[in-house]
Write a protein that holds these residues in place. Structure first.
Motif, PDB file in Angstrom:
ATOM      1  N   VAL A  34       0.858  -1.194   0.000  1.00 33.98           N
ATOM      2  CA  VAL A  34       0.000   0.000   0.000  1.00 33.98           C
ATOM      3  C   VAL A  34       0.891   1.239   0.000  1.00 33.98           C
ATOM      4  O   VAL A  34       1.864   1.286   0.763  1.00 33.98           O
ATOM      5  CB  VAL A  34      -0.922   0.018   1.242  1.00 33.98           C
ATOM      6  N   THR A  35       0.582   2.225  -0.852  1.00 25.09           N
ATOM      7  CA  THR A  35       1.250   3.530  -0.737  1.00 25.09           C
ATOM      8  C   THR A  35       0.245   4.517  -0.159  1.00 25.09           C
ATOM      9  O   THR A  35      -0.965   4.392  -0.374  1.00 25.09           O
ATOM     10  CB  THR A  35       1.764   4.060  -2.082  1.00 25.09           C
ATOM     11  N   ALA A  36       0.757   5.492   0.573  1.00 24.60           N
ATOM     12  CA  ALA A  36      -0.146   6.449   1.215  1.00 24.60           C
ATOM     13  C   ALA A  36       0.554   7.794   1.411  1.00 24.60           C
ATOM     14  O   ALA A  36       1.784   7.874   1.412  1.00 24.60           O
ATOM     15  CB  ALA A  36      -0.593   5.915   2.573  1.00 24.60           C
ATOM     16  N   GLY A  37      -0.268   8.808   1.576  1.00 18.50           N
ATOM     17  CA  GLY A  37       0.253  10.134   1.918  1.00 18.50           C
ATOM     18  C   GLY A  37       0.705  10.932   0.714  1.00 18.50           C
ATOM     19  O   GLY A  37       0.559  10.493  -0.434  1.00 18.50           O
TER      20      GLY A  37
ATOM     21  N   GLY B 105      -2.809  11.012   4.304  1.00 18.23           N
ATOM     22  CA  GLY B 105      -2.457   9.604   4.464  1.00 18.23           C
ATOM     23  C   GLY B 105      -3.553   8.773   5.106  1.00 18.23           C
ATOM     24  O   GLY B 105      -3.446   7.555   5.191  1.00 18.23           O
ATOM     25  N   ARG B 106      -4.635   9.406   5.563  1.00 19.03           N
ATOM     26  CA  ARG B 106      -5.665   8.678   6.329  1.00 19.03           C
ATOM     27  C   ARG B 106      -6.275   7.522   5.548  1.00 19.03           C
ATOM     28  O   ARG B 106      -6.475   6.440   6.095  1.00 19.03           O
ATOM     29  CB  ARG B 106      -6.799   9.619   6.735  1.00 19.03           C
TER      30      ARG B 106
ATOM     31  N   ALA C 299       1.388  12.535   9.633  1.00 22.51           N
ATOM     32  CA  ALA C 299       1.387  12.560  11.097  1.00 22.51           C
ATOM     33  C   ALA C 299       0.422  11.508  11.606  1.00 22.51           C
ATOM     34  O   ALA C 299      -0.578  11.823  12.243  1.00 22.51           O
ATOM     35  CB  ALA C 299       0.992  13.951  11.597  1.00 22.51           C
ATOM     36  N   LEU C 300       0.672  10.234  11.270  1.00 23.08           N
ATOM     37  CA  LEU C 300      -0.230   9.156  11.671  1.00 23.08           C
ATOM     38  C   LEU C 300       0.575   8.025  12.292  1.00 23.08           C
ATOM     39  O   LEU C 300       1.697   7.752  11.854  1.00 23.08           O
ATOM     40  CB  LEU C 300      -0.974   8.605  10.439  1.00 23.08           C
TER      41      LEU C 300
END
Ligand code: C5P
Length: 213
Positions: free
Chosen positions: A13-16, A34-35, A59-60
């Protein structure tokens, strides 16, 4: 090993956002929190998948049971994704910068003339996976648009050789917000989902992934 419908599967998974430097103190980024990607990673891990989450600066907290790789730029994200292969499932949720600039080595000074930034395209990670000999069996992309959302997503699915595209309308406060209204575009057609919490979008998508594999 954990059990569940995705036991024994590797999900990438990629995020943000990504962060593209202009000089040592400045960068170009976007509003992605990124949520949504983190929620998907968490839901996949909860169903027994081994999850690698490649994340831009957010910031997670890292979801339980997820292996996280932190990156800054699109190039770093592309390298981290390639290094994490093979994967059975890839969900590319990151809002990857489409352009980067050649970063100056020193801080750019104010001179009375505004600097001209030269943009170059970044590697398209989703498209790269789509044409890779190690293409994950289920390849899922996102399409964040402010207009013609579904039409762009249908075109993107074919162009990037993805199985599914999750299209979302980011003209409101979706980027950085808690909720998401998405359309799931597959070879079979388009499903319009109601406005949902990003966690619920993650749960439903993970459930569908379990059904598909
Ligand atoms: O072309 P567009 O940026 O709208 O495509 C969005 C999809 O492609 C998302 O799944 C995003 O994570 C992915 N993408 C990527 N690498 C890029 C640009 C987009 O993986 N450089």
């Amino acid at each position: 090993a954990p059990d569940g419908p995705l036991a024994g599967k590797h999900a990438l998974v990629t995020a943000g956002p990504t962060r593209e430097p202009i000089d040592p103190v400045r960068y170009i980024a976007n509003r992605s929190s990124g949520r949504q990607g983190f929620a998907i990673a968490e839901a996949l891990a909860a169903r027994g998948a081994r999850v690698t989450l490649v994340s831009g600066p957010v910031a997670l907290p890292t979801p339980p049971g997820v292996t996280r790789v932190d990156v800054e730029t699109a190039h770093e994200m592309a390298n981290a994704v390639a290094a994490a292969l093979p994967a059975d499932i890839a969900v590319m949720v990151a809002a990857v910068a489409d352009w980067r600039v050649e970063a100056a080595e020193q801080k750019i000074k104010k001179t009375g003339t505004a600097p001209a930034l030269q943009f170059q395209e970044t590697p398209d990670i989703l498209a790269m996976l789509g044409e890779s000999p190690r293409r994950p069996r289920l390849l899922i992309g996102f399409a964040a648009e402010t207009q013609d959302i579904v039409a762009h997503a249908i075109a993107k699915r074919t162009r990037k050789n993805a199985d599914w595209i999750v299209a979302n309308d980011v003209s409101g406060d979706v980027m950085g917000g808690e909720t998401n209204r998405v359309h799931l575009v597959t070879a079979d057609g388009v499903e319009d989902w109601e406005l949902l919490d990003k966690r619920e979008v993650g749960e439903r998508l993970a459930e569908r992934i379990g059904d598909a594999l």
